[in-house]
Design an enzyme around this catalytic site. Structure first.
Site, PDB file in Angstrom:
ATOM      1  N   GLY A 301       0.975  -1.257   0.065  1.00 24.69           N
ATOM      2  CA  GLY A 301      -0.078  -0.101   0.230  1.00 24.69           C
ATOM      3  C   GLY A 301       0.790   1.228  -0.092  1.00 24.69           C
ATOM      4  NE  ARG A 302       4.091   2.454   5.483  1.00 27.83           N
ATOM      5  CZ  ARG A 302       3.108   2.989   6.235  1.00 27.83           C
ATOM      6  NH1 ARG A 302       3.138   4.256   6.487  1.00 27.83           N
ATOM      7  NH2 ARG A 302       2.484   2.182   7.043  1.00 27.83           N
ATOM      8  CE1 TYR A 343      -0.889   4.502  12.580  1.00 26.64           C
ATOM      9  CE2 TYR A 343       1.056   5.864  11.835  1.00 26.64           C
ATOM     10  CZ  TYR A 343       0.139   5.261  11.408  1.00 26.64           C
ATOM     11  OH  TYR A 343      -0.717   5.213  10.348  1.00 26.64           O
ATOM     12  CB  CYS A 370      -9.164  22.960  19.269  1.00 29.19           C
ATOM     13  SG  CYS A 370      -9.597  24.354  18.128  1.00 29.19           S
ATOM     14  CD  GLU A 371      -7.700  17.264  20.666  1.00 27.67           C
ATOM     15  OE1 GLU A 371      -6.910  16.796  21.418  1.00 27.67           O
ATOM     16  OE2 GLU A 371      -9.163  17.380  20.934  1.00 27.67           O
TER      17      GLU A 371
HETATM   18  C1  PLP Z   1      -2.536  -2.589   5.665  1.00 26.58           C
HETATM   19  C2  PLP Z   1      -2.498  -3.837   4.908  1.00 26.58           C
HETATM   20  C3  PLP Z   1      -1.435  -4.014   3.741  1.00 26.58           C
HETATM   21  C4  PLP Z   1      -0.585  -2.690   3.235  1.00 26.58           C
HETATM   22  O1  PLP Z   1       0.272  -2.407   4.070  1.00 26.58           O
HETATM   23  P1  PLP Z   1       1.112  -1.202   3.541  1.00 26.58           P
HETATM   24  O2  PLP Z   1       2.205  -0.895   4.916  1.00 26.58           O
HETATM   25  O3  PLP Z   1       0.444  -0.057   3.094  1.00 26.58           O
HETATM   26  O4  PLP Z   1       2.028  -1.815   2.553  1.00 26.58           O
HETATM   27  C5  PLP Z   1      -1.299  -5.096   3.219  1.00 26.58           C
HETATM   28  N1  PLP Z   1      -1.919  -6.306   3.525  1.00 26.58           N
HETATM   29  C6  PLP Z   1      -2.937  -6.290   4.607  1.00 26.58           C
HETATM   30  C7  PLP Z   1      -3.824  -7.492   5.024  1.00 26.58           C
HETATM   31  C8  PLP Z   1      -3.101  -5.270   5.256  1.00 26.58           C
HETATM   32  O5  PLP Z   1      -3.820  -5.018   6.219  1.00 26.58           O
END
Ligand code: PLP
Length: 441
Positions: A301-302, A343, A370-371
């Site tokens: 994802g990231r 985090y 406002c935090e």
């Molecule tokens: C969040 C997640 C990902 C992706 O994580 P990234 O750090 O964004 O690569 C992949 N698989 C599962 C099951 C997730 O929950």
């Protein structure tokens, strides 16, 4: 274009440049002009960086292990324009809700490449997934296994599933983003015998087909060894299941969680490093254990969206507390990026209209909410800032907008995609009417 050797620039999208006025440019577009035209806070996505990351994951994994499918983890950042790009790039999609699934469906994303995750999918969501003929549902627990079998039976469907296992490996990331240890709400634990029971159960029910096994350790994992340890554990388990129950693992998914570099004093393995460590372990272990080579599923994802995104904010108040700290207050914050508060995520920042000026001011970039915890970046060196300057935060593409909210009744930012000197709005800024749209009096 003026050259700048400011090291921070390396964190920005591939297309970054600095023009001769000292303005940061992304995708051939002047970020200061973009801020003027679309307002701030503004999220800018660089299409070339995004697409090249999709291709880099595909190339690095398939050249080492051809039968790999890269599926993008939608929760890192999804909207319709992004879903369309992932579809065009030939990726699959990992969704965790009916909402993410609906976005995928709205761009006719090939359903067979959609994997549905989550530790507590609702009946409605499971029905939507079954009806939408998603490729796999990744089953998290015994309740879901029974529920899904019943729903599939009622709908006359035979659904392919993966089982999500908890291998008991600590990836040494923040405890809020650790998922693969024994004490986790996710998955069937390997060490308690429950994973074994889940395989037996999944093979015995009538309306589900157990295609394979899945795990996800957490995110971001700045090291390749946790993957290798977990792959070995789960493949040994697969071999045990083969011996005991004649289970054939056709698919294997070691999750996502690939780290990206957010700040200059941190680092992350390259995509090639991850691919090498992960595929070599997969191949050596399947060989050693005499397992057939499974279809391999990777879920970044990231690693795909992180670097493509840049957040732009306008500076308002600057508060210098003598001997203590300089606060630079911007027009965004935990409403559009809660990661630092949630985090302790770290970012860099620079003044997008003064790139190349000497960075002599130590500042803490504070949000407008406002935090007290609404701090985007602590103690960063920037050029001497004044009201109206634009702050740019690199690597803002992942997990910021998806977690955005309307705290303090502040409308959410606009998002634009830039490429070849052209910008297009892919999500307009919310307005006050949007905020009240669902209210009834
Ligand atoms: C969040 C997640 C990902 C992706 O994580 P990234 O750090 O964004 O690569 C992949 N698989 C599962 C099951 C997730 O929950």
């Amino acid at each position: 274009m003026r050259r700048s050797n400011l090291p921070k620039l390396s964190l920005f999208p591939f297309t970054k440049e600095v023009d001769n006025r000292g303005h940061l440019c992304i995708g051939g577009c002047d970020s200061i002009e973009l801020a003027k035209e679309y307002g701030t806070p503004l999220y800018v996505l660089d299409e070339l960086t995004l697409r090249s990351k999709c291709q880099e994951f595909q190339t690095e994994f398939t050249k080492r292990y051809p039968d790999t499918l890269i599926i993008y983890a939608a929760k890192a950042f999804l909207n319709r324009a992004l879903a369309l790009i992932f579809k065009e790039e030939g990726l699959g999609l990992d969704v965790v809700s009916g909402g993410e699934l609906s976005v995928a469906q709205s761009v006719a994303f090939p359903p067979d490449k959609v994997y549905f995750h989550g530790n507590n999918k609702t009946v409605d969501e499971l029905e939507l997934a079954l009806k939408g003929e998603v490729g796999r549902i990744v089953v998290d627990n015994f309740y879901e296994l029974e529920l899904l079998d019943r729903l599939a039976g009622e709908m006359g469907i035979s659904q392919k599933i993966l089982l999500r296992l908890t291998p008991g490996v600590d990836p040494h990331t923040h405890r809020y983003t650790t998922t693969g240890i024994l004490d986790s709400k996710f998955g069937f634990p390997l060490t308690t015998g429950q994973a074994d029971m889940a395989v037996v159960k999944a093979m015995s029910v009538s309306n589900l087909k157990l295609a394979g096994l899945h795990f996800h350790l957490g995110s971001p994992i700045p090291d390749t060894s946790p993957y290798q340890i977990a792959i070995e554990l789960v493949l040994r388990f697969a071999r045990e299941m083969k011996d005991k129950y004649n289970f054939h693992m056709q698919e294997f998914a070691p999750g996502g969680g690939f780290a990206v570099q957010y700040t200059l004093d941190s680092s992350a393995p390259s995509i090639a490093d991850y691919a090498e460590a992960i595929t070599s372990k997969l191949m050596s272990m399947t060989n050693e254990l005499g397992l057939a080579c499974p279809r391999f599923i990777i879920e970044p994802g990231r690693g795909i969206v992180g670097q493509a995104g840049v957040a732009l904010y306008t500076i308002g108040a600057i508060k210098e507390i003598p001997g203590v700290r300089n606060y630079i207050c911007v027009d965004g914050g935990i409403g559009d990026n809660v990661r630092p508060a949630l985090y302790e995520a770290k970012y860099e920042a620079l003044l997008a209209n003064r790139v190349g000026e000497e960075e002599t001011m130590r500042a803490t970039v504070a949000g407008r909410y406002c935090e007290s915890g609404d701090i985007l970046v602590r103690d960063v060196m920037v050029a001497p800032a004044s009201v109206g300057d634009i702050i740019a935060m690199p690597v803002s593409g992942a997990y910021s907008i998806p977690m955005s909210n309307n705290y303090n009744m502040v409308p959410r930012p606009a998002i634009i995609m830039v490429r070849d000197g052209k910008a297009r709005l892919i999500r307009r800024r919310e307005n006050y009417q949007d905020l009240m749209r669902l209210d009834l009096i």
